[in-house]
Design an enzyme around this catalytic site. Structure first.
Site, PDB file in Angstrom:
ATOM      1  N   ARG A 174       0.645  -1.208   0.119  1.00  0.00           N
ATOM      2  CA  ARG A 174      -0.003  -0.174  -0.027  1.00  0.00           C
ATOM      3  C   ARG A 174       0.951   1.137   0.094  1.00  0.00           C
ATOM      4  O   ARG A 174       1.774   1.412   0.983  1.00  0.00           O
ATOM      5  CB  ARG A 174      -0.811   0.085   1.255  1.00  0.00           C
ATOM      6  CG  ARG A 174      -1.948   1.097   1.378  1.00  0.00           C
ATOM      7  CD  ARG A 174      -2.980   0.815   2.607  1.00  0.00           C
ATOM      8  NE  ARG A 174      -3.928   2.057   2.601  1.00  0.00           N
ATOM      9  CZ  ARG A 174      -3.721   2.888   3.698  1.00  0.00           C
ATOM     10  NH1 ARG A 174      -2.853   2.714   4.723  1.00  0.00           N
ATOM     11  NH2 ARG A 174      -4.628   3.882   3.813  1.00  0.00           N
ATOM     12  N   GLU A 228      -8.088   7.536   5.784  1.00  0.00           N
ATOM     13  CA  GLU A 228      -8.913   7.822   7.173  1.00  0.00           C
ATOM     14  C   GLU A 228      -9.567   9.141   6.876  1.00  0.00           C
ATOM     15  O   GLU A 228      -9.296  10.194   7.377  1.00  0.00           O
ATOM     16  CB  GLU A 228      -7.874   7.877   8.152  1.00  0.00           C
ATOM     17  CG  GLU A 228      -7.147   6.501   8.463  1.00  0.00           C
ATOM     18  CD  GLU A 228      -6.071   6.828   9.520  1.00  0.00           C
ATOM     19  OE1 GLU A 228      -5.721   7.653  10.097  1.00  0.00           O
ATOM     20  OE2 GLU A 228      -5.468   5.604   9.770  1.00  0.00           O
ATOM     21  N   HIS A 254      -9.115   0.258   9.915  1.00  0.00           N
ATOM     22  CA  HIS A 254      -7.681   0.398  10.330  1.00  0.00           C
ATOM     23  C   HIS A 254      -7.930  -0.126  11.811  1.00  0.00           C
ATOM     24  O   HIS A 254      -8.624   0.628  12.646  1.00  0.00           O
ATOM     25  CB  HIS A 254      -6.975   1.656  10.467  1.00  0.00           C
ATOM     26  CG  HIS A 254      -6.863   2.069   9.110  1.00  0.00           C
ATOM     27  ND1 HIS A 254      -6.454   3.478   8.741  1.00  0.00           N
ATOM     28  CD2 HIS A 254      -6.997   1.369   7.633  1.00  0.00           C
ATOM     29  CE1 HIS A 254      -6.336   3.416   7.128  1.00  0.00           C
ATOM     30  NE2 HIS A 254      -6.825   2.101   6.852  1.00  0.00           N
ATOM     31  N   TYR A 277      -6.308  -0.306  15.476  1.00  0.00           N
ATOM     32  CA  TYR A 277      -5.423  -0.002  16.383  1.00  0.00           C
ATOM     33  C   TYR A 277      -5.853  -0.160  17.759  1.00  0.00           C
ATOM     34  O   TYR A 277      -6.762  -1.026  18.092  1.00  0.00           O
ATOM     35  CB  TYR A 277      -4.639   1.500  16.169  1.00  0.00           C
ATOM     36  CG  TYR A 277      -4.159   1.750  14.868  1.00  0.00           C
ATOM     37  CD1 TYR A 277      -2.658   1.295  14.780  1.00  0.00           C
ATOM     38  CD2 TYR A 277      -4.589   2.137  13.608  1.00  0.00           C
ATOM     39  CE1 TYR A 277      -2.255   1.152  13.759  1.00  0.00           C
ATOM     40  CE2 TYR A 277      -3.836   2.447  12.611  1.00  0.00           C
ATOM     41  CZ  TYR A 277      -2.389   1.764  12.215  1.00  0.00           C
ATOM     42  OH  TYR A 277      -1.722   1.939  11.291  1.00  0.00           O
ATOM     43  N   GLU A 303      -4.998  -1.348   7.731  1.00  0.00           N
ATOM     44  CA  GLU A 303      -3.590  -1.063   8.615  1.00  0.00           C
ATOM     45  C   GLU A 303      -4.022  -1.527   9.809  1.00  0.00           C
ATOM     46  O   GLU A 303      -5.150  -1.664  10.335  1.00  0.00           O
ATOM     47  CB  GLU A 303      -3.527   0.650   8.945  1.00  0.00           C
ATOM     48  CG  GLU A 303      -3.028   1.557   7.730  1.00  0.00           C
ATOM     49  CD  GLU A 303      -3.049   2.938   8.261  1.00  0.00           C
ATOM     50  OE1 GLU A 303      -2.803   3.167   9.378  1.00  0.00           O
ATOM     51  OE2 GLU A 303      -2.966   3.913   7.163  1.00  0.00           O
ATOM     52  N   TRP A 346       1.083  -1.530   9.125  1.00  0.00           N
ATOM     53  CA  TRP A 346       1.695  -0.187   8.996  1.00  0.00           C
ATOM     54  C   TRP A 346       2.896  -0.184  10.011  1.00  0.00           C
ATOM     55  O   TRP A 346       2.926  -0.635  11.001  1.00  0.00           O
ATOM     56  CB  TRP A 346       0.603   0.864   9.593  1.00  0.00           C
ATOM     57  CG  TRP A 346       1.209   2.244   9.567  1.00  0.00           C
ATOM     58  CD1 TRP A 346       1.948   3.011  10.409  1.00  0.00           C
ATOM     59  CD2 TRP A 346       0.863   3.327   8.193  1.00  0.00           C
ATOM     60  NE1 TRP A 346       2.374   4.092   9.954  1.00  0.00           N
ATOM     61  CE2 TRP A 346       1.812   4.403   8.504  1.00  0.00           C
ATOM     62  CE3 TRP A 346       0.301   2.931   7.248  1.00  0.00           C
ATOM     63  CZ2 TRP A 346       1.770   5.194   7.432  1.00  0.00           C
ATOM     64  CZ3 TRP A 346       0.561   4.060   6.244  1.00  0.00           C
ATOM     65  CH2 TRP A 346       1.106   5.187   6.449  1.00  0.00           C
TER      66      TRP A 346
END
Length: 451
Positions: free
Chosen positions: A78, A156, A222, A224, A251, A280
Protein backbone atom coordinates in the site's frame (compact mmCIF):
# COMPACT_ATOMS: atom_id res chain seq x y z
CA UNK A 1 -9.64 9.67 23.19
CA UNK A 2 -11.54 7.23 20.98
CA UNK A 3 -14.57 5.93 22.86
CA UNK A 4 -15.69 2.40 22.07
CA UNK A 5 -19.27 1.15 22.07
CA UNK A 6 -20.31 -1.94 23.98
CA UNK A 7 -20.24 -5.34 22.32
CA UNK A 8 -23.98 -5.57 22.88
CA UNK A 9 -24.47 -2.45 20.78
CA UNK A 10 -22.38 -4.03 18.05
CA UNK A 11 -24.54 -7.14 18.02
CA UNK A 12 -27.75 -5.13 17.91
CA UNK A 13 -26.57 -2.90 15.12
CA UNK A 14 -25.35 -5.93 13.18
CA UNK A 15 -28.78 -7.53 13.38
CA UNK A 16 -30.40 -4.36 12.10
CA UNK A 17 -27.86 -3.88 9.33
CA UNK A 18 -28.22 -7.46 8.08
CA UNK A 19 -31.61 -6.71 6.50
CA UNK A 20 -30.01 -4.68 3.70
CA UNK A 21 -30.03 -6.36 0.32
CA UNK A 22 -26.77 -6.55 -1.62
CA UNK A 23 -27.75 -6.72 -5.26
CA UNK A 24 -25.80 -8.27 -8.12
CA UNK A 25 -23.37 -6.16 -10.13
CA UNK A 26 -24.92 -3.96 -12.79
CA UNK A 27 -21.90 -4.58 -15.02
CA UNK A 28 -18.78 -6.70 -14.87
CA UNK A 29 -15.59 -4.97 -13.79
CA UNK A 30 -12.26 -5.63 -15.47
CA UNK A 31 -9.14 -6.78 -13.67
CA UNK A 32 -9.31 -7.24 -9.91
CA UNK A 33 -12.93 -7.23 -8.78
CA UNK A 34 -15.32 -8.15 -6.00
CA UNK A 35 -17.25 -11.40 -6.48
CA UNK A 36 -19.51 -12.85 -3.79
CA UNK A 37 -17.97 -10.68 -1.12
CA UNK A 38 -14.36 -11.52 -2.02
CA UNK A 39 -11.60 -9.85 -3.96
CA UNK A 40 -10.66 -11.99 -6.96
CA UNK A 41 -8.34 -11.64 -9.93
CA UNK A 42 -9.58 -11.38 -13.51
CA UNK A 43 -9.34 -15.18 -13.87
CA UNK A 44 -11.55 -15.68 -10.80
CA UNK A 45 -8.77 -16.69 -8.40
CA UNK A 46 -9.33 -15.23 -4.91
CA UNK A 47 -6.62 -12.76 -3.93
CA UNK A 48 -5.90 -12.29 -0.23
CA UNK A 49 -3.71 -9.31 0.55
CA UNK A 50 -0.67 -9.87 2.72
CA UNK A 51 1.62 -6.90 2.90
CA UNK A 52 2.50 -3.53 4.36
CA UNK A 53 2.34 0.20 3.66
CA UNK A 54 5.21 2.27 2.32
CA UNK A 55 5.29 6.06 2.90
CA UNK A 56 6.46 6.81 -0.62
CA UNK A 57 5.40 10.46 -0.68
CA UNK A 58 7.97 11.36 2.00
CA UNK A 59 10.66 8.91 0.92
CA UNK A 60 10.59 8.90 -2.86
CA UNK A 61 14.26 7.94 -3.11
CA UNK A 62 13.59 4.66 -1.28
CA UNK A 63 12.61 2.77 -4.42
CA UNK A 64 14.44 -0.36 -3.21
CA UNK A 65 11.70 -0.74 -0.60
CA UNK A 66 9.44 -2.40 -3.18
CA UNK A 67 11.91 -5.22 -3.82
CA UNK A 68 12.71 -5.52 -0.12
CA UNK A 69 9.05 -5.80 0.84
CA UNK A 70 8.62 -8.50 -1.78
CA UNK A 71 11.72 -10.31 -0.54
CA UNK A 72 10.03 -10.88 2.83
CA UNK A 73 7.12 -12.66 1.17
CA UNK A 74 4.55 -9.89 0.71
CA UNK A 75 2.11 -10.00 -2.19
CA UNK A 76 0.80 -6.43 -1.76
CA UNK A 77 2.15 -2.99 -0.96
CA UNK A 78 0.00 0.00 0.00
CA UNK A 79 1.69 3.15 -1.27
CA UNK A 80 1.19 6.59 0.31
CA UNK A 81 0.62 9.36 -2.26
CA UNK A 82 -0.23 13.06 -1.98
CA UNK A 83 -1.70 15.61 -4.32
CA UNK A 84 -0.55 18.67 -2.43
CA UNK A 85 -1.23 18.58 1.30
CA UNK A 86 2.30 17.30 1.62
CA UNK A 87 5.17 17.92 -0.73
CA UNK A 88 6.56 16.68 -2.99
CA UNK A 89 3.37 16.14 -4.97
CA UNK A 90 2.88 12.77 -6.67
CA UNK A 91 2.15 13.57 -10.32
CA UNK A 92 1.44 11.36 -13.30
CA UNK A 93 5.05 10.37 -13.93
CA UNK A 94 5.72 9.45 -10.32
CA UNK A 95 2.53 7.41 -10.05
CA UNK A 96 3.41 5.64 -13.28
CA UNK A 97 6.83 4.82 -11.82
CA UNK A 98 5.27 3.49 -8.61
CA UNK A 99 3.01 1.18 -10.60
CA UNK A 100 6.03 -0.01 -12.58
CA UNK A 101 7.94 -0.74 -9.36
CA UNK A 102 5.01 -2.77 -8.06
CA UNK A 103 4.76 -4.77 -11.26
CA UNK A 104 8.51 -5.33 -11.56
CA UNK A 105 8.50 -6.78 -8.05
CA UNK A 106 5.31 -8.82 -8.58
CA UNK A 107 3.33 -6.89 -5.99
CA UNK A 108 -0.30 -5.88 -6.18
CA UNK A 109 -0.36 -2.11 -5.68
CA UNK A 110 -2.86 -0.35 -3.39
CA UNK A 111 -2.44 3.37 -4.09
CA UNK A 112 -3.83 5.69 -1.43
CA UNK A 113 -4.29 9.45 -1.25
CA UNK A 114 -3.13 10.56 2.19
CA UNK A 115 -4.40 14.14 1.95
CA UNK A 116 -7.79 13.24 3.45
CA UNK A 117 -6.36 11.95 6.74
CA UNK A 118 -8.40 13.11 9.73
CA UNK A 119 -10.78 15.40 7.84
CA UNK A 120 -12.46 17.79 10.25
CA UNK A 121 -9.75 17.65 12.89
CA UNK A 122 -6.54 18.82 11.24
CA UNK A 123 -5.35 21.75 9.18
CA UNK A 124 -5.40 21.62 5.39
CA UNK A 125 -7.00 18.19 5.23
CA UNK A 126 -8.78 17.34 1.99
CA UNK A 127 -12.34 16.25 1.36
CA UNK A 128 -12.97 12.98 -0.47
CA UNK A 129 -14.27 15.06 -3.38
CA UNK A 130 -10.91 16.78 -3.65
CA UNK A 131 -9.18 13.38 -3.48
CA UNK A 132 -11.21 12.34 -6.54
CA UNK A 133 -9.85 15.42 -8.32
CA UNK A 134 -6.37 14.11 -7.57
CA UNK A 135 -7.11 10.65 -8.96
CA UNK A 136 -8.51 12.18 -12.15
CA UNK A 137 -5.32 14.25 -12.48
CA UNK A 138 -3.18 11.07 -12.51
CA UNK A 139 -5.65 8.84 -14.36
CA UNK A 140 -3.30 8.49 -17.34
CA UNK A 141 -0.94 6.48 -15.14
CA UNK A 142 -3.70 4.11 -13.99
CA UNK A 143 -5.83 3.33 -17.03
CA UNK A 144 -5.18 -0.25 -18.13
CA UNK A 145 -3.62 -1.26 -14.80
CA UNK A 146 -6.81 -2.76 -13.31
CA UNK A 147 -5.16 -6.18 -12.93
CA UNK A 148 -2.41 -4.71 -10.77
CA UNK A 149 -3.75 -1.63 -8.99
CA UNK A 150 -6.47 -0.89 -6.45
CA UNK A 151 -7.31 2.74 -5.66
CA UNK A 152 -7.70 3.62 -1.97
CA UNK A 153 -9.65 6.85 -2.55
CA UNK A 154 -8.68 8.59 0.69
CA UNK A 155 -6.81 7.56 3.83
CA UNK A 156 -8.85 7.80 7.07
CA UNK A 157 -11.11 10.41 5.44
CA UNK A 158 -12.92 11.55 8.58
CA UNK A 159 -11.68 12.03 12.12
CA UNK A 160 -14.11 11.97 15.03
CA UNK A 161 -15.88 15.25 14.16
CA UNK A 162 -19.10 14.70 12.20
CA UNK A 163 -18.18 11.19 10.98
CA UNK A 164 -21.79 10.68 9.86
CA UNK A 165 -20.85 12.72 6.79
CA UNK A 166 -18.68 9.81 5.67
CA UNK A 167 -21.51 7.83 4.06
CA UNK A 168 -22.73 10.35 1.51
CA UNK A 169 -19.22 11.67 0.86
CA UNK A 170 -18.04 8.14 0.09
CA UNK A 171 -21.02 7.41 -2.15
CA UNK A 172 -20.38 10.64 -4.04
CA UNK A 173 -16.67 9.87 -4.41
CA UNK A 174 -17.34 6.39 -5.78
CA UNK A 175 -19.87 7.79 -8.23
CA UNK A 176 -17.44 10.42 -9.51
CA UNK A 177 -14.67 7.82 -9.92
CA UNK A 178 -16.94 5.61 -12.04
CA UNK A 179 -18.20 8.54 -14.10
CA UNK A 180 -14.59 9.51 -14.77
CA UNK A 181 -13.98 6.04 -16.22
CA UNK A 182 -12.08 4.27 -13.42
CA UNK A 183 -12.75 0.51 -13.61
CA UNK A 184 -10.43 -0.39 -10.74
CA UNK A 185 -11.40 -1.94 -7.44
CA UNK A 186 -11.98 1.04 -5.17
CA UNK A 187 -10.91 0.82 -1.53
CA UNK A 188 -12.72 3.01 1.02
CA UNK A 189 -11.36 3.65 4.51
CA UNK A 190 -13.60 3.97 7.55
CA UNK A 191 -14.15 7.23 9.46
CA UNK A 192 -13.02 7.73 13.07
CA UNK A 193 -9.42 7.83 11.84
CA UNK A 194 -10.07 4.56 10.04
CA UNK A 195 -11.16 2.65 13.16
CA UNK A 196 -14.94 3.01 12.79
CA UNK A 197 -15.58 2.92 16.56
CA UNK A 198 -18.97 4.56 15.96
CA UNK A 199 -19.73 1.88 13.33
CA UNK A 200 -20.60 4.38 10.61
CA UNK A 201 -18.94 2.30 7.90
CA UNK A 202 -20.12 -1.00 9.31
CA UNK A 203 -23.78 0.01 9.42
CA UNK A 204 -23.81 1.87 6.08
CA UNK A 205 -21.61 -0.50 4.09
CA UNK A 206 -24.50 -2.12 2.16
CA UNK A 207 -25.75 1.24 0.91
CA UNK A 208 -22.24 2.30 -0.06
CA UNK A 209 -21.52 -0.97 -1.84
CA UNK A 210 -24.78 -0.89 -3.79
CA UNK A 211 -24.15 2.71 -4.85
CA UNK A 212 -21.20 1.50 -6.94
CA UNK A 213 -22.45 0.74 -10.46
CA UNK A 214 -19.63 -1.80 -10.78
CA UNK A 215 -20.20 -3.32 -7.32
CA UNK A 216 -16.44 -3.27 -7.03
CA UNK A 217 -15.81 -1.51 -3.71
CA UNK A 218 -13.65 -2.98 -0.94
CA UNK A 219 -14.03 -1.72 2.64
CA UNK A 220 -10.96 -1.05 4.79
CA UNK A 221 -10.84 -0.80 8.58
CA UNK A 222 -7.73 0.30 10.49
CA UNK A 223 -7.21 -1.65 13.70
CA UNK A 224 -5.28 0.09 16.45
CA UNK A 225 -6.20 0.80 20.09
CA UNK A 226 -9.95 0.52 19.48
CA UNK A 227 -9.41 -3.17 18.69
CA UNK A 228 -7.63 -4.18 21.87
CA UNK A 229 -9.65 -7.31 22.65
CA UNK A 230 -10.24 -10.49 20.69
CA UNK A 231 -13.99 -10.10 20.86
CA UNK A 232 -13.94 -6.65 19.28
CA UNK A 233 -11.84 -7.95 16.40
CA UNK A 234 -14.00 -11.02 15.88
CA UNK A 235 -17.30 -9.14 16.03
CA UNK A 236 -16.21 -6.54 13.52
CA UNK A 237 -14.89 -9.04 10.98
CA UNK A 238 -17.93 -11.24 11.43
CA UNK A 239 -20.30 -8.34 10.81
CA UNK A 240 -19.00 -7.99 7.26
CA UNK A 241 -18.76 -11.70 6.52
CA UNK A 242 -22.31 -12.35 7.71
CA UNK A 243 -23.61 -9.91 5.11
CA UNK A 244 -21.26 -10.98 2.32
CA UNK A 245 -19.46 -7.62 2.28
CA UNK A 246 -15.77 -7.41 1.25
CA UNK A 247 -13.36 -6.19 3.92
CA UNK A 248 -9.65 -5.86 4.54
CA UNK A 249 -7.70 -4.72 7.58
CA UNK A 250 -6.02 -1.89 5.70
CA UNK A 251 -3.76 -0.89 8.58
CA UNK A 252 -2.85 -2.33 11.97
CA UNK A 253 0.07 -2.36 14.37
CA UNK A 254 1.36 -4.05 17.49
CA UNK A 255 1.03 -0.90 19.59
CA UNK A 256 -0.44 2.58 19.31
CA UNK A 257 -0.84 5.85 21.16
CA UNK A 258 -4.55 5.14 21.69
CA UNK A 259 -4.08 1.65 23.14
CA UNK A 260 -2.64 -1.81 22.57
CA UNK A 261 -4.11 -3.56 19.51
CA UNK A 262 -4.61 -7.31 19.70
CA UNK A 263 -2.41 -8.04 16.69
CA UNK A 264 -2.36 -11.78 17.39
CA UNK A 265 -6.14 -12.03 17.04
CA UNK A 266 -6.15 -9.65 14.07
CA UNK A 267 -3.71 -11.86 12.20
CA UNK A 268 -5.21 -15.18 13.28
CA UNK A 269 -8.78 -14.18 12.47
CA UNK A 270 -7.99 -12.64 9.09
CA UNK A 271 -6.08 -15.77 8.10
CA UNK A 272 -8.88 -18.01 9.31
CA UNK A 273 -11.48 -15.98 7.40
CA UNK A 274 -9.41 -15.41 4.23
CA UNK A 275 -9.44 -11.64 4.78
CA UNK A 276 -6.52 -9.49 3.66
CA UNK A 277 -4.32 -7.49 6.00
CA UNK A 278 -1.71 -4.75 5.53
CA UNK A 279 0.57 -3.78 8.41
CA UNK A 280 1.64 -0.20 9.07
CA UNK A 281 4.34 0.52 8.03
CA UNK A 282 7.65 -0.33 6.38
CA UNK A 283 9.90 2.47 7.73
CA UNK A 284 10.16 6.20 8.32
CA UNK A 285 7.51 6.71 11.02
CA UNK A 286 7.86 9.78 13.21
CA UNK A 287 5.88 11.90 15.66
CA UNK A 288 6.12 9.42 18.50
CA UNK A 289 5.06 6.28 16.62
CA UNK A 290 8.51 5.23 15.44
CA UNK A 291 7.81 1.86 17.08
CA UNK A 292 5.58 1.07 14.08
CA UNK A 293 8.62 0.84 11.78
CA UNK A 294 9.01 -2.73 10.53
CA UNK A 295 12.64 -2.22 9.50
CA UNK A 296 15.18 0.29 10.78
CA UNK A 297 16.21 3.04 8.35
CA UNK A 298 14.71 1.16 5.40
CA UNK A 299 17.25 -1.64 5.89
CA UNK A 300 15.63 -4.99 5.08
CA UNK A 301 18.32 -6.74 7.13
CA UNK A 302 17.31 -4.85 10.29
CA UNK A 303 13.83 -6.07 11.09
CA UNK A 304 12.33 -4.57 14.23
CA UNK A 305 10.37 -6.70 16.69
CA UNK A 306 7.16 -5.53 14.96
CA UNK A 307 8.63 -6.44 11.58
CA UNK A 308 9.64 -9.87 12.84
CA UNK A 309 6.13 -10.41 14.17
CA UNK A 310 4.40 -9.31 10.98
CA UNK A 311 6.60 -11.07 8.45
CA UNK A 312 7.93 -14.12 10.29
CA UNK A 313 5.53 -14.73 13.18
CA UNK A 314 2.48 -16.98 13.51
CA UNK A 315 -0.07 -16.18 10.77
CA UNK A 316 2.52 -13.79 9.35
CA UNK A 317 3.18 -12.76 5.80
CA UNK A 318 5.82 -15.40 5.00
CA UNK A 319 3.57 -18.24 6.08
CA UNK A 320 0.29 -17.07 4.56
CA UNK A 321 1.02 -14.89 1.50
CA UNK A 322 0.38 -16.15 -2.01
CA UNK A 323 1.57 -14.24 -5.06
CA UNK A 324 -1.09 -12.96 -7.46
CA UNK A 325 -1.55 -15.35 -10.38
CA UNK A 326 -1.18 -12.44 -12.82
CA UNK A 327 2.55 -12.77 -12.06
CA UNK A 328 2.69 -16.54 -12.58
CA UNK A 329 1.97 -19.62 -10.53
CA UNK A 330 3.24 -20.08 -7.02
CA UNK A 331 2.69 -22.99 -4.59
CA UNK A 332 0.60 -22.59 -1.47
CA UNK A 333 2.60 -21.36 1.53
CA UNK A 334 3.96 -23.94 3.93
CA UNK A 335 4.89 -23.40 7.54
CA UNK A 336 6.23 -26.91 8.23
CA UNK A 337 10.02 -26.77 8.56
CA UNK A 338 12.26 -29.35 6.90
CA UNK A 339 16.01 -29.71 6.75
CA UNK A 340 17.81 -27.19 4.56
CA UNK A 341 21.32 -25.85 4.14
CA UNK A 342 22.50 -22.29 4.14
CA UNK A 343 23.11 -21.55 0.46
CA UNK A 344 26.09 -19.58 -0.81
CA UNK A 345 27.01 -18.32 -4.30
CA UNK A 346 28.03 -20.82 -6.95
CA UNK A 347 28.12 -21.06 -10.72
CA UNK A 348 27.83 -23.76 -13.33
CA UNK A 349 27.95 -23.19 -17.09
CA UNK A 350 26.54 -25.37 -19.86
CA UNK A 351 26.99 -25.22 -23.62
CA UNK A 352 24.10 -26.61 -25.71
CA UNK A 353 24.29 -25.54 -29.35
CA UNK A 354 26.74 -22.72 -28.64
CA UNK A 355 24.34 -20.91 -26.30
CA UNK A 356 25.29 -20.87 -22.65
CA UNK A 357 24.17 -19.50 -19.35
CA UNK A 358 25.40 -19.53 -15.77
CA UNK A 359 23.47 -19.57 -12.52
CA UNK A 360 24.46 -18.32 -9.11
CA UNK A 361 22.40 -18.58 -6.02
CA UNK A 362 22.80 -16.62 -2.83
CA UNK A 363 21.19 -16.68 0.57
CA UNK A 364 19.69 -13.22 1.08
CA UNK A 365 18.22 -13.79 4.54
CA UNK A 366 17.52 -16.41 7.15
CA UNK A 367 15.44 -16.96 10.27
CA UNK A 368 14.53 -19.81 12.58
CA UNK A 369 13.44 -22.68 10.36
CA UNK A 370 13.75 -20.87 7.06
CA UNK A 371 15.75 -18.80 4.64
CA UNK A 372 15.42 -16.79 1.43
CA UNK A 373 17.44 -17.34 -1.72
CA UNK A 374 17.96 -15.47 -4.96
CA UNK A 375 19.09 -17.09 -8.20
CA UNK A 376 20.74 -14.98 -10.90
CA UNK A 377 20.73 -16.38 -14.43
CA UNK A 378 23.20 -14.80 -16.87
CA UNK A 379 23.43 -15.43 -20.60
CA UNK A 380 26.85 -16.27 -22.06
CA UNK A 381 28.44 -14.69 -25.10
CA UNK A 382 25.33 -15.28 -27.22
CA UNK A 383 21.70 -14.32 -26.70
CA UNK A 384 19.37 -17.01 -25.31
CA UNK A 385 15.63 -17.51 -25.63
CA UNK A 386 15.07 -19.53 -22.47
CA UNK A 387 16.77 -21.16 -19.51
CA UNK A 388 16.48 -24.05 -17.07
CA UNK A 389 18.27 -24.16 -13.72
CA UNK A 390 18.57 -27.39 -11.74
CA UNK A 391 20.10 -28.64 -8.51
CA UNK A 392 19.48 -31.29 -5.88
CA UNK A 393 19.33 -30.84 -2.12
CA UNK A 394 20.60 -33.86 -0.20
CA UNK A 395 19.50 -32.84 3.28
CA UNK A 396 15.71 -32.65 3.08
CA UNK A 397 15.33 -28.89 2.66
CA UNK A 398 12.60 -27.60 0.34
CA UNK A 399 11.26 -24.52 -1.38
CA UNK A 400 8.00 -23.26 0.10
CA UNK A 401 7.38 -20.20 -2.11
CA UNK A 402 8.93 -18.83 -5.27
CA UNK A 403 8.57 -16.00 -7.77
CA UNK A 404 10.01 -15.17 -11.18
CA UNK A 405 10.22 -18.78 -12.37
CA UNK A 406 8.28 -22.01 -12.72
CA UNK A 407 9.66 -24.43 -10.12
CA UNK A 408 9.16 -28.17 -9.73
CA UNK A 409 10.87 -31.08 -8.08
CA UNK A 410 14.10 -30.70 -6.17
CA UNK A 411 14.87 -28.39 -7.95
CA UNK A 412 14.08 -27.54 -11.58
CA UNK A 413 13.31 -23.92 -12.42
CA UNK A 414 12.40 -22.59 -15.86
CA UNK A 415 11.86 -19.08 -17.11
CA UNK A 416 8.53 -17.30 -17.31
CA UNK A 417 7.30 -15.66 -20.52
CA UNK A 418 8.81 -12.30 -19.66
CA UNK A 419 12.32 -13.27 -18.48
CA UNK A 420 13.50 -16.07 -20.76
CA UNK A 421 15.01 -14.01 -23.57
CA UNK A 422 18.33 -12.52 -22.51
CA UNK A 423 20.89 -10.73 -24.62
CA UNK A 424 24.55 -11.69 -24.43
CA UNK A 425 25.77 -11.06 -20.91
CA UNK A 426 22.33 -10.00 -19.64
CA UNK A 427 20.90 -11.32 -16.36
CA UNK A 428 17.59 -11.93 -14.67
CA UNK A 429 16.78 -13.08 -11.16
CA UNK A 430 14.18 -15.20 -9.48
CA UNK A 431 13.73 -15.91 -5.80
CA UNK A 432 12.35 -18.33 -3.30
CA UNK A 433 11.68 -19.02 0.34
CA UNK A 434 12.92 -22.31 1.78
CA UNK A 435 12.58 -24.28 4.98
CA UNK A 436 15.43 -25.88 6.92
CA UNK A 437 16.43 -26.84 10.47
CA UNK A 438 19.57 -24.65 10.70
CA UNK A 439 21.80 -27.69 11.25
CA UNK A 440 23.47 -28.01 7.86
CA UNK A 441 25.55 -25.67 5.75
CA UNK A 442 25.92 -27.30 2.35
CA UNK A 443 25.32 -25.67 -1.01
CA UNK A 444 24.67 -27.60 -4.23
CA UNK A 445 25.91 -26.22 -7.53
CA UNK A 446 23.11 -25.00 -9.82
CA UNK A 447 23.38 -26.04 -13.45
CA UNK A 448 22.00 -23.67 -16.11
CA UNK A 449 20.93 -24.93 -19.56
CA UNK A 450 20.14 -22.37 -22.25
CA UNK A 451 17.88 -22.60 -25.26
Amino acid sequence: MKTKLLIATLAAALTAASVFLIVAPAQAAVGLRITNGRLVEANGTPFIMRGTSHAHVWYQSQTSSFANIKSLGANTVRVVLSGGRWTPVNGVNDVRNVVSLCKTNRLICVLENHDTTGYGEQQNEWTLDRAVDYWISVQAALTGEENYVLINIGNEPYGNNNPSGWTQATINAIGRMRTAGFDHTLVVDAPNWGQDWQFIMRDNAPAVFNSDVDRNTLFSVHMYGVFNTAQEVIDYLQSFQTRGLPLIVGEFGHNHSDGDPDEDTIMAQTVQRNIGYLGWSWSGNSGGVEYLDQVTNFNVNQLTSWGQRLFNGANGIRATSRQATIYGNQPSPSVSPTRSPTPSPSTSPSNPGGRTCTATYTKTGQWQGGFQGEVRVTAGSSAITGWRVTWTWANGQSITQYWGANVSGAVTATNLSYNGSLGAGQSTTWGFLGSWNNSVNNNPTPTCVAS
